[in-house]
Design a protein around this motif. Structure first.
Motif, PDB file in Angstrom:
ATOM      1  N   VAL A  31     -44.815  13.245 -37.602  1.00  0.00           N
ATOM      2  CA  VAL A  31     -45.538  12.935 -36.377  1.00  0.00           C
ATOM      3  C   VAL A  31     -47.034  12.915 -36.652  1.00  0.00           C
ATOM      4  O   VAL A  31     -47.752  12.008 -36.229  1.00  0.00           O
ATOM      5  N   ARG A  32     -47.487  13.916 -37.422  1.00  0.00           N
ATOM      6  CA  ARG A  32     -48.910  13.940 -37.740  1.00  0.00           C
ATOM      7  C   ARG A  32     -49.278  12.785 -38.653  1.00  0.00           C
ATOM      8  O   ARG A  32     -50.387  12.274 -38.638  1.00  0.00           O
ATOM      9  N   ARG A  33     -48.304  12.360 -39.434  1.00  0.00           N
ATOM     10  CA  ARG A  33     -48.624  11.301 -40.390  1.00  0.00           C
ATOM     11  C   ARG A  33     -48.846   9.953 -39.712  1.00  0.00           C
ATOM     12  O   ARG A  33     -49.475   9.059 -40.252  1.00  0.00           O
ATOM     13  N   THR A  34     -48.320   9.764 -38.495  1.00  0.00           N
ATOM     14  CA  THR A  34     -48.601   8.498 -37.810  1.00  0.00           C
ATOM     15  C   THR A  34     -50.086   8.396 -37.510  1.00  0.00           C
ATOM     16  O   THR A  34     -50.648   7.315 -37.408  1.00  0.00           O
ATOM     17  N   LEU A  35     -50.725   9.560 -37.355  1.00  0.00           N
ATOM     18  CA  LEU A  35     -52.157   9.537 -37.091  1.00  0.00           C
ATOM     19  C   LEU A  35     -52.974   9.463 -38.371  1.00  0.00           C
ATOM     20  O   LEU A  35     -54.070   8.927 -38.398  1.00  0.00           O
ATOM     21  N   PHE A  41     -38.423   4.218 -24.316  1.00  0.00           N
ATOM     22  CA  PHE A  41     -39.674   4.007 -25.056  1.00  0.00           C
ATOM     23  C   PHE A  41     -39.523   4.448 -26.508  1.00  0.00           C
ATOM     24  O   PHE A  41     -39.928   3.757 -27.440  1.00  0.00           O
ATOM     25  N   LEU A  42     -38.936   5.650 -26.656  1.00  0.00           N
ATOM     26  CA  LEU A  42     -38.759   6.183 -28.002  1.00  0.00           C
ATOM     27  C   LEU A  42     -37.955   5.222 -28.862  1.00  0.00           C
ATOM     28  O   LEU A  42     -38.243   5.021 -30.033  1.00  0.00           O
ATOM     29  N   GLY A  43     -36.949   4.614 -28.236  1.00  0.00           N
ATOM     30  CA  GLY A  43     -36.114   3.698 -29.005  1.00  0.00           C
ATOM     31  C   GLY A  43     -36.854   2.437 -29.386  1.00  0.00           C
ATOM     32  O   GLY A  43     -36.802   1.986 -30.524  1.00  0.00           O
ATOM     33  N   ARG A  44     -37.567   1.868 -28.438  1.00  0.00           N
ATOM     34  CA  ARG A  44     -38.221   0.590 -28.705  1.00  0.00           C
ATOM     35  C   ARG A  44     -39.385   0.735 -29.677  1.00  0.00           C
ATOM     36  O   ARG A  44     -39.583  -0.095 -30.547  1.00  0.00           O
ATOM     37  N   ILE A  96     -39.743   6.050 -32.051  1.00  0.00           N
ATOM     38  CA  ILE A  96     -39.908   7.498 -31.958  1.00  0.00           C
ATOM     39  C   ILE A  96     -41.265   8.072 -32.326  1.00  0.00           C
ATOM     40  O   ILE A  96     -41.952   8.637 -31.506  1.00  0.00           O
ATOM     41  N   PHE A  97     -41.675   7.954 -33.602  1.00  0.00           N
ATOM     42  CA  PHE A  97     -42.859   8.701 -34.038  1.00  0.00           C
ATOM     43  C   PHE A  97     -44.116   8.236 -33.335  1.00  0.00           C
ATOM     44  O   PHE A  97     -44.995   9.043 -33.023  1.00  0.00           O
ATOM     45  N   THR A  98     -44.197   6.917 -33.071  1.00  0.00           N
ATOM     46  CA  THR A  98     -45.352   6.403 -32.348  1.00  0.00           C
ATOM     47  C   THR A  98     -45.473   7.068 -30.988  1.00  0.00           C
ATOM     48  O   THR A  98     -46.549   7.493 -30.578  1.00  0.00           O
ATOM     49  N   ALA A 121     -37.145   6.422 -44.166  1.00  0.00           N
ATOM     50  CA  ALA A 121     -35.928   5.954 -43.497  1.00  0.00           C
ATOM     51  C   ALA A 121     -35.028   7.137 -43.168  1.00  0.00           C
ATOM     52  O   ALA A 121     -34.492   7.242 -42.060  1.00  0.00           O
ATOM     53  N   ALA A 122     -34.882   8.061 -44.126  1.00  0.00           N
ATOM     54  CA  ALA A 122     -34.009   9.217 -43.894  1.00  0.00           C
ATOM     55  C   ALA A 122     -34.587  10.139 -42.833  1.00  0.00           C
ATOM     56  O   ALA A 122     -33.864  10.704 -42.016  1.00  0.00           O
ATOM     57  N   ARG A 123     -35.925  10.308 -42.844  1.00  0.00           N
ATOM     58  CA  ARG A 123     -36.559  11.137 -41.825  1.00  0.00           C
ATOM     59  C   ARG A 123     -36.313  10.555 -40.449  1.00  0.00           C
ATOM     60  O   ARG A 123     -36.041  11.266 -39.490  1.00  0.00           O
ATOM     61  N   PHE A 124     -36.439   9.225 -40.370  1.00  0.00           N
ATOM     62  CA  PHE A 124     -36.226   8.570 -39.085  1.00  0.00           C
ATOM     63  C   PHE A 124     -34.800   8.799 -38.605  1.00  0.00           C
ATOM     64  O   PHE A 124     -34.570   9.038 -37.423  1.00  0.00           O
TER      65      PHE A 124
END
Lengths: 488, 481
Positions: B363-367, A464-467, A470-472, A396-399
């Motif tokens: 980011v790498r962890r999503t994979l 897109f990043l918001g929906r 981000i990480f996806t 959560a904090a990373r996000f």
């Protein structure tokens, strides 16, 4: 990376998109709009063709038995969203009202639930187009993948990766043992809420078409309207109160509603996140009302009406607007900005950082304070009565950090593109949080129409990043993601 | 609350503070004793207080517990602020709240000043001395008390295990002396360079004090850019660059003659690359926009990048007229700050490095969801506990900052002005408000000024100490634990 499998699934998605387009098409036929009708027919044809092309690549593959990896789940989700946005922009494109970039922005804005329009005068659009706009909001609200899985029978156990890639919030748990049952339950609740909303609006005096469109975008917390002025044309306090109710309703976790349906109402009142969300709304209303009364000298009833509406509207990230809040004093605007940033509950159609993450981070801080004072104490963070593992707290904090960074980068880009500082920051926060309006140029009453093209394009990426959290999306952009070899 | 220990520590600090009054007194003597009254009174008051404190506290424990440390930090900074306020108040030229604000602004090395432009030189000198003391205070608390109180927000990273922090007084004293030695050394070095650059009288000392403590502020005496003399600017730039490094590390490097230390270098490398990148970018953009020619662009860009990155805030041109993107980048730089162990404000480079690396890993962890990855800075890996702490600190910082913005916006300024003012106070920069808004703190209502003082102090205490205090008192009220 099994491209054939991805193609197979995307082909089915294409077909679904075509089916969704049938509704506006029928409407065009009903209203006798030859141009609109032809446009939609054309787009449906294109969907069929694309579906066919994809199917050729992915034939002989049964999605139910071929296994997916995480990577493919993310690819399908990401590509699926991009595909839908592209298909969704075609009706606008063929109608000839907007430039290609604008069409894409409008489509992405619709699906991501942002609801910031680039069309300067929506009222000249044919009704079928307006319906499609609202439908994009509705489909994207719950999620393309969720709806896809609810309606179509084929997914099997691979569904989990896709479901997780699209769902929002720090923890991606589910309520029912089978993903498909989850998706179906969510979808049913979604439809039920929408129907209730539309009926209520009609009771408030809206015509059936207006009620349908506004109902679709309210439950999706998108914010598209069929009027340039939004619902201001009605000036109907009863309507506004109904809207407030439905906007707040849609900001609660839909998974929570699924459980409440099975176990009873007490689930809702016990849900910490939703409770905190409502309390935050009330506190914000109190602060803003006092500020408006003291600094702006507004009448009490007016202040009450506008404040309640806008607090609910912004915190649910819908962003219907009935008053130019750009003229409100700085304190109120600051609070609104904060609400935009925080957003709704996880697993709802609202955007933003999500209340549950804020709660987790505050609790994390508290746990650190306690650990410092009592080093031997074992302290656990709990949310909704369940213990939260440390990894979830960290994520959560990373996000949060990533969220702030994306805001800053987008704002910097826009400033570089020539937009003044305050506008850039508010547009950045608003776009990433899928809200819609900002302050200043792109203020309460304005739209994205005034943004320069480079910023508009960047805005699509940010939406897109918001929906998709981000990480996806970032993962999609890394070259490592697309390597064919099995293995890292 | 451990009364004797508190009093002993405060007493020692008070002695130093009383001694610092001698410099302005000397200047007053030189000026014919004009305005000396204020300083004499302060000297007597402070001297008396120090005596009382030292005597009362002479029998004390030799160890600080966490609660003691939290209380000490808060008391220390407040005590310093009140002390600094005395000469301003006694001179009769300022009222209570503005005097307090001026003092807090100096002590937190923010550098925002409410002094009128025609204030006597001795007042500016006092402000400089206070700033220098403030920088010293921050450094001392940083190596002694803050590690206990602050939940290890990355400090153990910057200082590797060879420099361990202890709650005993003697080791604390050793560390304080070391870091203050480096601090004083840099100040003297800077002073000499300033004198060589052409500043006269006590100006080199004043400038050195303001630069080394990263207080900065408005260029009242026209040191920079006057008569086309570039040397003061160069001196300032060099000093600011030096001061952004980890001062304790300088000592260790010097002591052990190890000049190839990797850990500290990771931070400094990042900082330097940041300065170079931003400086170059701004040079090109300024030149392109036609404001200055190439060499002036380069000079202005690098000077301001260093000034803001070190949270000093010296400015040699009217930056409010610069293009928006430059102003935004300078605004952001203030939040980055310098390395840990420097008197700069902001988040500190080390924490940002860790945060960025965490995002990259994510980011790498999503994979690869089951991947185990470690953040490595320099040569050492960061333990998971510290990663969590740094993440929390970022959240705390942003939350406190935004709260500050909200409070300031109540004063009637626009949102952007509130943000500028909040940024200048919180990152202890001071010139951020010149970037965004035109308003100075002068016109704010007194209540807002007091809040601003609180937030400036909070930022210096790394906020967390305050949270600890709140928890301690609530805990005691409820009689638990």
């Amino acid at each position: 990376m099994n491209f054939n499998l991805i193609a197979a699934i995307l082909s089915t998605m294409s077909l679904t998109a075509g089916a969704a387009l049938a509704a506006p098409f029928l409407l065009a036929v009903y209203y006798g709009e030859p141009m609109g009708g032809a446009d939609f027919l054309l787009v449906m044809l294109i969907c069929l063709i694309i579906s066919f092309e994809f199917k050729r690549r992915g034939r002989n593959l049964n999605p139910e038995t071929t296994s997916l990896v995480v990577r493919e789940g993310i690819a399908i989700t990401g590509l699926g969203w991009i595909l839908m946005s592209l298909l969704g922009m075609l009706p606008y494109l063929f109608s000839g009202y907007m430039t290609p970039l604008d069409c894409f922005v409008e489509s992405v804005s619709g699906f991501s639930g942002t609801g910031a329009t680039v069309i300067e005068d929506v009222e000249v659009l044919p009704r079928s187009m307006l319906l499609w706009r609202s439908l994009t909001n509705w489909i994207g609200g719950l999620g393309i993948i969720v709806i896809f899985m609810a309606i179509l029978p084929q997914m099997g156990r691979n569904a989990m990766y896709m479901f997780r890639a699209e769902s929002t919030g720090p923890t991606k748990d589910r309520q029912l043992p089978r993903i498909r049952d989850n998706a179906k339950a969510l979808f049913l609740i979604y439809v039920a809420f929408t129907a209730a909303c539309v009926l209520t609006y009609m009771l408030c005096g809206l015509g059936w078409f207006s009620a349908l469109n506004h109902g679709l975008t309210t439950i999706a917390t998108g914010g598209f309207s069929i009027y340039n002025d939004g619902i201001n044309v009605y000036n109907n306090p009863a309507l506004e109160i109904c809207m407030v109710f439905f906007m707040l309703l849609s900001s609660g976790s839909f998974a929570m509603y699924v459980v409440a349906w099975r176990k009873g109402w007490h689930v809702i009142s016990q849900n910490t996140e939703f409770r905190i969300y409502l309390i935050l709304n009330v506190v914000a209303v109190l602060f803003i009302i006092s500020d408006l009364l003291i600094e702006m000298g507004m009448g009490v009833l007016d202040a009450l009406r506008y404040t309640i509406f806008h607090v609910a509207s912004i915190s649910s990230t819908t962003a219907f607007v009935t008053y130019d809040f750009d003229s409100w004093p700085a304190f109120s605007k600051g609070i609104l900005l904060l609400l935009m940033f925080m957003g709704g509950c996880a697993g709802s159609t609202a955007g933003g950082l999500k209340i549950s993450r804020m709660v987790l981070m505050v609790k994390m801080l508290r746990s650190i304070v306690q650990q410092k004072l009592h080093p031997q104490m074992v302290y656990q963070v709990k949310l909704n009565g369940q213990v939260v593992p440390e990894e979830v707290l960290f994520s959560a904090a990373r996000f949060f950090f990533a969220y702030v960074m994306v805001d800053i980068i987008f704002a910097a880009f826009m400033i570089f593109d020539g937009i003044p500082m305050v506008e850039a920051v508010s547009v950045a926060v608003s776009t990433l949080g899928s809200v819609g309006p900002g302050f200043g140029l792109e203020g309460a009453m304005s739209t994205y129409a005034l943004l320069p093209p480079a910023s508009k394009a960047f805005a699509c990426i940010v939406m897109f990043l918001g929906r998709l959290e981000i990480f996806t999306v970032i993962a999609l952009f890394t070259p490592e993601f697309w390597r064919r070899r099995k293995g890292w | 609350m451990n009364q004797p220990l508190m009093m002993y520590l405060l007493g020692r600090a008070s002695v130093v503070m009383t001694a610092s009054l001698l410099l302005p007194l000397a200047r007053c003597a030189y000026d014919g004793w004009v305005g000396a009254g204020a300083f004499f009174v302060s000297f007597l008051l402070m001297g008396g207080a120090s005596a009382v404190l030292v005597i009362e506290g002479r029998v004390h424990k030799r160890q600080l517990s966490v609660k003691d440390a939290a209380q000490f930090i808060f008391l220390f900074w407040t005590w310093l602020a009140f002390f600094g306020m005395l000469p301003f108040l006694c001179s009769g030229q300022m009222e209570l709240v503005p005097a307090l604000f001026e003092s807090v602004s100096a002590v937190t090395t923010t550098g925002v000043s409410l002094l009128p432009a025609d204030a006597p030189y001795v007042m500016w000198l006092w402000r400089g001395v206070l700033s220098w003391l403030g920088g010293a205070a921050f450094l001392v608390t940083f190596v002694t008390v803050l590690p206990q109180v602050s939940g290890c927000f990355g400090m153990t990273l910057a200082f590797r295990r060879s420099m361990f922090f202890s709650s005993m007084l003697k080791p604390m004293d050793h560390l304080s002396v070391q870091i203050l030695g480096v601090y004083a050394g840099i100040t003297i070095f800077s002073g000499i360079l300033y004198a060589l650059s052409g500043l006269e009288g006590l100006d080199p000392l004043l400038a050195a004090m303001l630069t080394t403590s990263t207080a900065g502020g408005k260029d009242v005496f026209n040191w920079f850019g006057a008569d086309g003399n570039p040397w003061p600017e160069c001196t300032a730039a060099l000093t600011m660059l030096l001061v952004c490094g980890n001062l304790l590390r300088y000592w260790r490097t010097f002591q052990r003659r190890e000049f190839g230390d990797y850990y500290g270098n990771a931070e400094m490398k990042f900082f330097l690359s940041m300065v170079v990148i931003f400086g170059s970018f701004m040079t090109m953009h300024l030149w392109h926009s036609g404001l200055y020619d190439f060499s002036t662009s380069m000079q202005q860009a690098f000077f301001h990048v260093l000034s803001f990155a070190s949270t000093t805030g010296f400015s040699s041109s009217i930056i409010s007229q610069w293009p928006d993107s430059e102003r935004f980048f300078l605004f952001l730089l203030a939040f980055v700050g310098g390395c840990m162990g420097s008197p700069t404000g902001g988040l500190k480079v080390m924490r940002l490095i860790v945060l960025f690396k965490l995002v990259a890993i994510e980011v790498r962890r999503t994979l690869h969801p089951h991947m185990i990855a470690n953040v490595v800075v320099g040569q050492e890996s960061v333990p998971a506990k510290i990663m969590g702490r740094i993440l929390s600190f970022f959240f705390l910082y942003m939350a406190a900052f935004f709260l500050f913005v909200l409070v300031l916006s109540l004063s009637g300024s626009s949102l952007s002005e509130a943000v500028g003012l909040a940024a200048s106070g919180f990152t202890s920069l001071g010139s951020s408000m010149g970037l965004i808004g035109k308003e100075s703190f002068l016109v704010m209502p007194d209540a807002i000024k007091i809040f601003a003082c609180l937030f400036m102090l909070l930022a210096r205490m790394e906020i967390f100490a305050f949270l600890l205090l709140v928890q301690i008192y609530f805990g005691e009220v409820r009689k638990k634990w």
